[in-house]
Design an enzyme around this catalytic site. Sequence first.
Site, PDB file in Angstrom:
ATOM      1  N   ASP A   1       0.945  -1.238   0.347  1.00  0.00           N
ATOM      2  CA  ASP A   1       0.069   0.039  -0.141  1.00  0.00           C
ATOM      3  C   ASP A   1       0.676   1.065  -0.170  1.00  0.00           C
ATOM      4  OD1 ASP A   1      -2.732   1.252   0.604  1.00  0.00           O
ATOM      5  OD2 ASP A   1      -1.585   1.957   2.104  1.00  0.00           O
TER       6      ASP A   1
ATOM      7  N   GLU B   1       1.381  -0.474  -4.999  1.00  0.00           N
ATOM      8  CA  GLU B   1       0.464   0.705  -5.339  1.00  0.00           C
ATOM      9  C   GLU B   1       1.092   1.874  -5.551  1.00  0.00           C
ATOM     10  OE1 GLU B   1      -3.197   3.096  -3.608  1.00  0.00           O
ATOM     11  OE2 GLU B   1      -1.649   2.709  -2.312  1.00  0.00           O
TER      12      GLU B   1
HETATM   13  C1  GLC Z   1      -4.174   3.458  -0.411  1.00  0.00           C
HETATM   14  C2  GLC Z   1      -5.368   2.548  -0.314  1.00  0.00           C
HETATM   15  C3  GLC Z   1      -6.378   3.238   0.195  1.00  0.00           C
HETATM   16  C4  GLC Z   1      -6.103   3.848   1.473  1.00  0.00           C
HETATM   17  C5  GLC Z   1      -4.644   4.544   1.518  1.00  0.00           C
HETATM   18  C6  GLC Z   1      -4.192   4.733   2.802  1.00  0.00           C
HETATM   19  O1  GLC Z   1      -4.115   4.220  -1.419  1.00  0.00           O
HETATM   20  O2  GLC Z   1      -5.695   1.898  -1.686  1.00  0.00           O
HETATM   21  O3  GLC Z   1      -7.600   2.548   0.269  1.00  0.00           O
HETATM   22  O4  GLC Z   1      -7.081   4.590   2.025  1.00  0.00           O
HETATM   23  O5  GLC Z   1      -3.769   3.807   0.727  1.00  0.00           O
HETATM   24  O6  GLC Z   1      -3.737   3.446   3.382  1.00  0.00           O
END
Ligand code: GLC
Length: 553
Positions: free
Chosen positions: A214, A268
């Site tokens: 993440d 991500e």
């Molecule tokens: C990422 C996740 C999102 C979350 C954020 C903080 O972007 O996909 O859903 O709110 O991180 O962890």
Amino acid sequence: MPSAPVPPPVPWWKGAAIYQLYVRSFADGNGDGIGDLAGVRAHLPYLAALGIDAIWFNPWYPSPMADAGYDISDYRSIDPVFGTLADADALIAEAHAHGIRIIVDVVPNHGSDQHPWFLAALAAGPGSAERSRFWFRPGRGVNGSLPPNNWQSIFGGPAWTRVTEADGSPGEWYLHLFAPEQPDFNWASPDVRLEFEDVLRFWFARGVDGIRIDSAALLCKDASLPDVTGTEPPGPAHPYTDRDDVHLIYQSWRAIADSFAGRMLIGEIWLPDAARLARYVGPGELHTVFNFPYLNCAWDAGALRAVIDQTLALSSGAPATWVLSNHDVDRVVSRYGRADTSFDLERRPYFHAFPVDLPLGTRRARAAALLTMALPGSVYIYQGEELGLWEVQDIPDELRQDPIWARTHGADPGRDGCRVPLPWSGMEPPFGFSPPDAAAAPWLPQPKDWRDLTVSASSGNPDSMLTLYRDALRIRRSSPELGDGPMTWQPTPDGVLAFDRAPLGQGTGGLRCVANLSAAPVALPANAVVLLSSGPLSGGLLPPDTTAWLRMS
Ligand code: GLC
Ligand code: CA
């Protein structure tokens, strides 16, 4: 005669179809209105029949749920609302028995304010070793009453919150790039590094096949914590985005993944710059990253072709990923039904102001699904995409859950609209999401019109999105040309994309994908058999907003 060398096995993730499962909204086994692992286990046959290769689970760990599980208080267990660690073990084993691999979400940038480390840091006070695992700083101004710098939270408001010290006095501030309940870890701390390496080993040892990382570009910060100009959300030049030191972390994570056979890491990373994205998949780093430039791209042949070319050119041997939607963005059917078909999660209110033409958006989403599943690499499918669910933009304000809504004082509606529980069966909510004797309604209300999109209503309906996804995934699985491998663009009229997929070294035959994004019908080649199309052909022509897969002879 020496026998020919055996080619190395292709890693599973290179061409996989991966289903993103948002547990909270998938299926509720115990009737409390919230999806859980029992619900997932009961529906594994559905996923196996859909034809996916792996499931990525959004965070399932113990969490106060200030950000729907992205605020984790224990990285080695399961939140009681979802089940137990034993349930997760059983689920992993059952999925494997179906030939489905498991990817879990790890959140290294921040924890929960209820994580034992943060509670210990609060108790231990300024200057302590416990506080060095986070970003605690004295405030500026008279009595330290102003935040240490001007950084803004990605969810709105300042990125700093002041604590009250043990003696009751106003104390230091701590950094949180997201909600105040999500304090950022300090990745310069050896404790933090060792802890997460151990978390990785913990889940790999339990049989997990991959990790989704993440907020993967945000971990390392410029320790001088400089002010930034303006209060805009973080761009690529920000002192906490995409710093060089983050790559050292992922090099050691890669070594851990490699020490378990066949495991995979996906990051991500919301960087618009393909070259900087490509660094993360360089040698010895992450296996793949999410392709958000593709997700954000407008339904436009030229723009899509440019993103596809950039993705393939810059992935330096790492396989591409393709993604149309996830739990943070508007659903694709709604996006493609607006006058502006691009997307940017920092400008959600702008997009929500457009009227949505659902039939048009659905037609385009069908065409986009076939385009996406024909591209070389792996593909991510967000739960509900296969049913053609739309973004629920009219959730009553008092029922909204996303912290973005509250932290922007309603200026940004947030992400609840893509997180509404799935409709499985029946004519009215909860549409089989919860058992008939459920004690509570689904945690977000489902639109009544989803009665036509339930899994039961869609199954066996030749025109449903579900039938299209099942057919496409079946063909994709059984065609060696699809998934990982080369592609070759074919000449086309303006507004049309066509490319061939043939196994390396095999010039003829193969599979062609033709996507018509122009306003006029186009002719299909004569030497072709239509395997699948996203909408009916008219007089042998491919209509606008339609994609076909062709077997070439
Ligand atoms: C990422 C996740 C999102 C979350 C954020 C903080 O972007 O996909 O859903 O709110 O991180 O962890
Ligand atoms: Ca439940």
